[in-house]
Scaffold this motif. Structure first.
Motif, mmCIF file in Angstrom:
data_model
loop_
_atom_site.group_PDB
_atom_site.id
_atom_site.type_symbol
_atom_site.label_atom_id
_atom_site.label_comp_id
_atom_site.label_asym_id
_atom_site.label_seq_id
_atom_site.Cartn_x
_atom_site.Cartn_y
_atom_site.Cartn_z
ATOM 1 N N GLY A 230 0.819 -1.202 0.000
ATOM 2 C CA GLY A 230 0.000 0.000 0.000
ATOM 3 C C GLY A 230 0.856 1.256 0.000
ATOM 4 O O GLY A 230 1.795 1.380 -0.786
ATOM 5 N N ASP A 231 0.577 2.194 0.916
ATOM 6 C CA ASP A 231 1.372 3.425 0.981
ATOM 7 C C ASP A 231 2.649 3.249 1.803
ATOM 8 O O ASP A 231 3.400 4.202 2.001
ATOM 9 N N ARG A 232 2.885 2.038 2.298
ATOM 10 C CA ARG A 232 4.109 1.672 3.027
ATOM 11 C C ARG A 232 4.229 2.384 4.372
ATOM 12 O O ARG A 232 5.293 2.403 4.986
ATOM 13 N N ARG A 233 3.144 2.927 4.857
ATOM 14 C CA ARG A 233 3.165 3.630 6.129
ATOM 15 C C ARG A 233 3.437 2.664 7.270
ATOM 16 O O ARG A 233 2.808 1.615 7.371
ATOM 17 N N GLY A 234 4.380 3.016 8.124
ATOM 18 C CA GLY A 234 4.667 2.247 9.325
ATOM 19 C C GLY A 234 5.676 1.129 9.156
ATOM 20 O O GLY A 234 6.117 0.552 10.150
ATOM 21 N N ILE A 235 6.063 0.797 7.914
ATOM 22 C CA ILE A 235 6.975 -0.326 7.739
ATOM 23 C C ILE A 235 8.390 0.042 8.158
ATOM 24 O O ILE A 235 8.789 1.205 8.132
ATOM 25 N N GLU A 236 9.150 -0.973 8.535
ATOM 26 C CA GLU A 236 10.545 -0.769 8.910
ATOM 27 C C GLU A 236 11.367 -0.269 7.722
ATOM 28 O O GLU A 236 12.321 0.456 7.887
ATOM 29 N N ARG A 237 11.021 -0.686 6.529
ATOM 30 C CA ARG A 237 11.597 -0.269 5.239
ATOM 31 C C ARG A 237 12.878 -1.011 4.878
ATOM 32 O O ARG A 237 13.006 -1.493 3.768
ATOM 33 N N TYR A 238 13.847 -1.099 5.786
ATOM 34 C CA TYR A 238 15.128 -1.717 5.491
ATOM 35 C C TYR A 238 15.218 -3.114 6.106
ATOM 36 O O TYR A 238 14.662 -3.378 7.172
ATOM 37 N N GLY A 239 15.960 -3.982 5.427
ATOM 38 C CA GLY A 239 16.253 -5.294 5.978
ATOM 39 C C GLY A 239 17.565 -5.807 5.414
ATOM 40 O O GLY A 239 17.944 -5.476 4.286
ATOM 41 N N SER A 240 18.269 -6.599 6.214
ATOM 42 C CA SER A 240 19.558 -7.140 5.801
ATOM 43 C C SER A 240 19.712 -8.525 6.409
ATOM 44 O O SER A 240 19.333 -8.741 7.568
ATOM 45 N N ALA A 241 20.266 -9.463 5.631
ATOM 46 C CA ALA A 241 20.443 -10.815 6.164
ATOM 47 C C ALA A 241 21.619 -11.514 5.497
ATOM 48 O O ALA A 241 21.840 -11.373 4.287
ATOM 49 N N PHE A 242 22.363 -12.259 6.300
ATOM 50 C CA PHE A 242 23.368 -13.209 5.820
ATOM 51 C C PHE A 242 22.787 -14.606 5.959
ATOM 52 O O PHE A 242 22.186 -14.925 6.992
ATOM 53 N N VAL A 243 22.973 -15.446 4.950
ATOM 54 C CA VAL A 243 22.550 -16.844 5.045
ATOM 55 C C VAL A 243 23.675 -17.743 4.532
ATOM 56 O O VAL A 243 24.117 -17.600 3.385
ATOM 57 N N PRO A 244 24.141 -18.671 5.365
ATOM 58 C CA PRO A 244 25.103 -19.675 4.912
ATOM 59 C C PRO A 244 24.377 -20.918 4.429
ATOM 60 O O PRO A 244 23.290 -21.242 4.916
ATOM 61 N N MET A 245 24.972 -21.602 3.478
ATOM 62 C CA MET A 245 24.481 -22.915 3.070
ATOM 63 C C MET A 245 25.700 -23.747 2.690
ATOM 64 O O MET A 245 26.242 -23.617 1.591
ATOM 65 N N ASP A 246 26.157 -24.531 3.647
ATOM 66 C CA ASP A 246 27.392 -25.287 3.481
ATOM 67 C C ASP A 246 28.532 -24.346 3.093
ATOM 68 O O ASP A 246 28.865 -23.441 3.828
ATOM 69 N N GLU A 247 29.101 -24.516 1.903
ATOM 70 C CA GLU A 247 30.247 -23.710 1.474
ATOM 71 C C GLU A 247 29.853 -22.319 0.984
ATOM 72 O O GLU A 247 30.713 -21.481 0.695
ATOM 73 N N THR A 248 28.555 -22.043 0.920
ATOM 74 C CA THR A 248 28.044 -20.806 0.327
ATOM 75 C C THR A 248 27.630 -19.814 1.419
ATOM 76 O O THR A 248 27.071 -20.207 2.441
ATOM 77 N N LEU A 249 27.898 -18.537 1.164
ATOM 78 C CA LEU A 249 27.457 -17.479 2.068
ATOM 79 C C LEU A 249 26.927 -16.316 1.229
ATOM 80 O O LEU A 249 27.662 -15.756 0.402
ATOM 81 N N ALA A 250 25.662 -15.970 1.445
ATOM 82 C CA ALA A 250 25.016 -14.889 0.704
ATOM 83 C C ALA A 250 24.626 -13.765 1.649
ATOM 84 O O ALA A 250 24.258 -14.006 2.803
ATOM 85 N N HIS A 251 24.692 -12.550 1.138
ATOM 86 C CA HIS A 251 24.274 -11.374 1.892
ATOM 87 C C HIS A 251 23.333 -10.556 1.019
ATOM 88 O O HIS A 251 23.661 -10.247 -0.135
ATOM 89 N N VAL A 252 22.152 -10.236 1.544
ATOM 90 C CA VAL A 252 21.147 -9.477 0.798
ATOM 91 C C VAL A 252 20.669 -8.311 1.662
ATOM 92 O O VAL A 252 20.372 -8.488 2.850
ATOM 93 N N VAL A 253 20.595 -7.137 1.058
ATOM 94 C CA VAL A 253 20.094 -5.934 1.722
ATOM 95 C C VAL A 253 18.917 -5.398 0.914
ATOM 96 O O VAL A 253 19.010 -5.259 -0.314
ATOM 97 N N VAL A 254 17.815 -5.088 1.601
ATOM 98 C CA VAL A 254 16.573 -4.650 0.977
ATOM 99 C C VAL A 254 16.225 -3.250 1.460
ATOM 100 O O VAL A 254 16.350 -2.942 2.643
#
Length: 203
Positions: free
Chosen positions: A92-116
């Motif tokens: 909707g109008d996005r009122r009240g949302i945190e807006r930002y998010g960031s996460a690291f996720v490992p999967m065995d030999e793999t490591l991903a980082h995503v920022v929203v």
């Protein structure tokens, strides 16, 4: 030629996209789980959409058909587009949302980082396309994932940065990125205030 049929209530939206290549319906609920598992005709894409819903803790239903006899590109991209439309509608109008998010996720030999950033502005920075990622997952590569995320960002008004810190095998790379995106999105869509997280007064 494509059609779009939106319906929306607070934090929930359904969008349909029909082209000569695909027919897709996505229902997204940011606050409640939905019951139907994803059904796109592509097993690994279904697996990733299920992971997205579970790790973002959102309700997601996807019913889709596409020209998989050619390859997964059209289906994967169009699911991303339709999901982006549904996300934009549900926010909707996005009122009240945190807006930002960031996460690291490992999967065995793999490591991903995503920022929203649910900024209302579309941008995708996808670092894995510059790296040596090998193999496929059910015919899906990291390039297909890039197009999925590009479609989502463009139609949801999302800024997304994807970094691959370790990993080379496509299955683990794709899955770790999707899960990191989901967990970052989970934080970004949380309602934490009554106002807008912007000095502009608009997202």
């Amino acid at each position: 030629m494509w059609t779009m049929a939106p319906t929306a209530t607070p934090r929930r939206a359904t969008f349909q996209r029909t082209t000569s290549e695909t027919d897709i319906t996505v229902t997204l609920d940011l606050d409640a789980a939905l019951s139907l598992p994803p059904a796109t005709g592509h097993g690994f894409l279904d697996h990733m959409l299920d992971a997205l819903a579970r790790h973002a803790r959102i309700g997601l239903e996807v019913q889709a058909t596409g020209d998989l006899h050619i390859e997964p590109h059209h289906l994967v991209e169009d699911v991303g587009i339709t999901l982006g439309q549904a996300l934009n509608g549900a926010l909707g109008d996005r009122r009240g949302i945190e807006r930002y998010g960031s996460a690291f996720v490992p999967m065995d030999e793999t490591l991903a980082h995503v920022v929203v950033d649910l900024s209302g502005r579309a941008h995708l920075a996808f670092e894995p396309e510059r790296l040596d990622v090998w193999g496929t997952a059910g015919g899906m590569t990291h390039y297909h994932l890039r197009e999925f995320l590009r479609g989502l960002c463009n139609h949801a008004g999302v800024t997304l940065h994807v970094r691959l810190l370790a990993g080379r095998e496509a299955h683990h790379v794709i899955e770790a990125i999707v899960k990191a995106f989901a967990r970052a999105l989970r934080d970004a869509v949380r309602v934490t205030s009554d106002g807008l997280a912007s000095t502009k007064g608009l997202l």
